[in-house]
Motif scaffolding. Sequence first.
Motif, PDB file in Angstrom:
ATOM      1  N   LEU A  22       6.702  17.932 -19.272  1.00 51.40           N
ATOM      2  CA  LEU A  22       6.079  17.295 -18.110  1.00 51.40           C
ATOM      3  C   LEU A  22       5.798  18.332 -17.028  1.00 51.40           C
ATOM      4  N   THR A  23       6.725  19.241 -16.795  1.00 49.68           N
ATOM      5  CA  THR A  23       6.528  20.302 -15.804  1.00 49.68           C
ATOM      6  C   THR A  23       5.317  21.152 -16.156  1.00 49.68           C
ATOM      7  N   GLU A  24       5.232  21.578 -17.410  1.00 51.69           N
ATOM      8  CA  GLU A  24       4.105  22.403 -17.844  1.00 51.69           C
ATOM      9  C   GLU A  24       2.783  21.651 -17.688  1.00 51.69           C
ATOM     10  N   ASN A  25       2.773  20.372 -18.053  1.00 54.18           N
ATOM     11  CA  ASN A  25       1.550  19.584 -17.944  1.00 54.18           C
ATOM     12  C   ASN A  25       1.166  19.316 -16.495  1.00 54.18           C
ATOM     13  N   LEU A  26       2.145  19.144 -15.615  1.00 51.17           N
ATOM     14  CA  LEU A  26       1.835  18.976 -14.189  1.00 51.17           C
ATOM     15  C   LEU A  26       1.252  20.258 -13.607  1.00 51.17           C
ATOM     16  N   ILE A  27       1.812  21.394 -13.991  1.00 48.28           N
ATOM     17  CA  ILE A  27       1.270  22.673 -13.522  1.00 48.28           C
ATOM     18  C   ILE A  27      -0.178  22.818 -13.976  1.00 48.28           C
ATOM     19  N   ALA A  28      -0.439  22.472 -15.228  1.00 48.87           N
ATOM     20  CA  ALA A  28      -1.808  22.545 -15.744  1.00 48.87           C
ATOM     21  C   ALA A  28      -2.729  21.584 -15.005  1.00 48.87           C
ATOM     22  N   ALA A  29      -2.242  20.390 -14.704  1.00 47.31           N
ATOM     23  CA  ALA A  29      -3.054  19.401 -13.988  1.00 47.31           C
ATOM     24  C   ALA A  29      -3.426  19.913 -12.599  1.00 47.31           C
ATOM     25  N   PHE A  30      -2.437  20.423 -11.876  1.00 41.92           N
ATOM     26  CA  PHE A  30      -2.719  20.937 -10.531  1.00 41.92           C
ATOM     27  C   PHE A  30      -3.593  22.184 -10.590  1.00 41.92           C
ATOM     28  N   SER A  31      -3.373  23.027 -11.592  1.00 43.48           N
ATOM     29  CA  SER A  31      -4.177  24.246 -11.741  1.00 43.48           C
ATOM     30  C   SER A  31      -5.635  23.930 -12.050  1.00 43.48           C
ATOM     31  N   SER A  32      -5.864  22.801 -12.691  1.00 41.07           N
ATOM     32  CA  SER A  32      -7.242  22.415 -13.026  1.00 41.07           C
ATOM     33  C   SER A  32      -7.935  21.681 -11.874  1.00 41.07           C
ATOM     34  N   GLY A  33      -7.223  21.513 -10.758  1.00 36.98           N
ATOM     35  CA  GLY A  33      -7.850  20.944  -9.572  1.00 36.98           C
ATOM     36  C   GLY A  33      -7.456  19.518  -9.229  1.00 36.98           C
ATOM     37  N   ALA A  34      -6.556  18.907  -9.999  1.00 37.64           N
ATOM     38  CA  ALA A  34      -6.118  17.542  -9.682  1.00 37.64           C
ATOM     39  C   ALA A  34      -5.390  17.535  -8.344  1.00 37.64           C
ATOM     40  N   GLU A  35      -5.796  16.626  -7.467  1.00 38.72           N
ATOM     41  CA  GLU A  35      -5.175  16.543  -6.144  1.00 38.72           C
ATOM     42  C   GLU A  35      -4.678  15.149  -5.808  1.00 38.72           C
ATOM     43  N   THR A  36      -5.354  14.138  -6.286  1.00 38.17           N
ATOM     44  CA  THR A  36      -4.951  12.769  -5.970  1.00 38.17           C
ATOM     45  C   THR A  36      -4.111  12.211  -7.118  1.00 38.17           C
ATOM     46  N   LEU A  37      -3.405  11.146  -6.853  1.00 38.30           N
ATOM     47  CA  LEU A  37      -2.570  10.529  -7.877  1.00 38.30           C
ATOM     48  C   LEU A  37      -3.387  10.135  -9.112  1.00 38.30           C
ATOM     49  N   PRO A  38      -4.516   9.454  -8.948  1.00 37.66           N
ATOM     50  CA  PRO A  38      -5.305   9.120 -10.144  1.00 37.66           C
ATOM     51  C   PRO A  38      -5.769  10.356 -10.920  1.00 37.66           C
ATOM     52  N   GLU A  39      -6.115  11.430 -10.209  1.00 31.22           N
ATOM     53  CA  GLU A  39      -6.534  12.659 -10.891  1.00 31.22           C
ATOM     54  C   GLU A  39      -5.388  13.274 -11.683  1.00 31.22           C
ATOM     55  N   VAL A  40      -4.193  13.268 -11.119  1.00 35.36           N
ATOM     56  CA  VAL A  40      -3.022  13.811 -11.823  1.00 35.36           C
ATOM     57  C   VAL A  40      -2.727  12.978 -13.062  1.00 35.36           C
ATOM     58  N   VAL A  41      -2.739  11.666 -12.915  1.00 38.93           N
ATOM     59  CA  VAL A  41      -2.472  10.770 -14.046  1.00 38.93           C
ATOM     60  C   VAL A  41      -3.515  10.962 -15.139  1.00 38.93           C
ATOM     61  N   ASN A  42      -4.793  11.036 -14.749  1.00 41.24           N
ATOM     62  CA  ASN A  42      -5.852  11.254 -15.742  1.00 41.24           C
ATOM     63  C   ASN A  42      -5.682  12.588 -16.450  1.00 41.24           C
ATOM     64  N   ALA A  43      -5.311  13.626 -15.703  1.00 46.97           N
ATOM     65  CA  ALA A  43      -5.112  14.943 -16.307  1.00 46.97           C
ATOM     66  C   ALA A  43      -3.961  14.913 -17.314  1.00 46.97           C
ATOM     67  N   LEU A  44      -2.861  14.263 -16.957  1.00 50.85           N
ATOM     68  CA  LEU A  44      -1.730  14.165 -17.893  1.00 50.85           C
ATOM     69  C   LEU A  44      -2.147  13.449 -19.166  1.00 50.85           C
ATOM     70  N   ASN A  45      -2.862  12.350 -19.016  1.00 54.40           N
ATOM     71  CA  ASN A  45      -3.312  11.595 -20.183  1.00 54.40           C
ATOM     72  C   ASN A  45      -4.308  12.394 -21.011  1.00 54.40           C
ATOM     73  N   ASP A  46      -5.225  13.111 -20.358  1.00 59.63           N
ATOM     74  CA  ASP A  46      -6.205  13.941 -21.071  1.00 59.63           C
ATOM     75  C   ASP A  46      -5.519  15.064 -21.842  1.00 59.63           C
ATOM     76  N   GLN A  47      -4.409  15.565 -21.303  1.00 55.36           N
ATOM     77  CA  GLN A  47      -3.658  16.644 -21.953  1.00 55.36           C
ATOM     78  C   GLN A  47      -2.770  16.112 -23.082  1.00 55.36           C
ATOM     79  N   GLY A  48      -2.688  14.794 -23.210  1.00 58.97           N
ATOM     80  CA  GLY A  48      -1.862  14.209 -24.269  1.00 58.97           C
ATOM     81  C   GLY A  48      -0.400  14.054 -23.897  1.00 58.97           C
ATOM     82  N   MET A  49      -0.077  14.213 -22.617  1.00 60.81           N
ATOM     83  CA  MET A  49       1.303  14.033 -22.167  1.00 60.81           C
ATOM     84  C   MET A  49       1.618  12.547 -22.129  1.00 60.81           C
TER      85      MET A  49
END
Length: 99
Positions: A50-77
């Motif tokens: 989860l830590t690694e996937n959150l770092i990747a989400a924020f590094s890819s530009g996710a800033e809002t809660l929906p963006e973070v959630v979408n990034a985690l789901n897109d990454q398969g977390m």
Amino acid sequence: MQQYNESLISWKQHKPSKDAGINNIQIPGQPQLMVWQNRDHEPTNYELSLTENLIAAFSSGAETLPEVVNALNDQGMLLEDGSVFTTESFEREMARLGY
């Protein structure tokens, strides 16, 4: 090196205690300073992932809660139970892990 503070396990509760935890973290005059002073267990594989996937989400530009959630789901977390993240489940998980 000790990877977590074993003294925290005995008093960790869902709600913080109103009583002081004398000698739970340090014994006066005998401080044992450790790197992971506030950790009550070693991180699980799930927590590390989860830590690694959150770092990747924020590094890819996710800033809002929906963006973070979408990034985690897109990454398969997935959550520990195998379900996908929703904004509600993400907030619950952060509250559970962040205590």
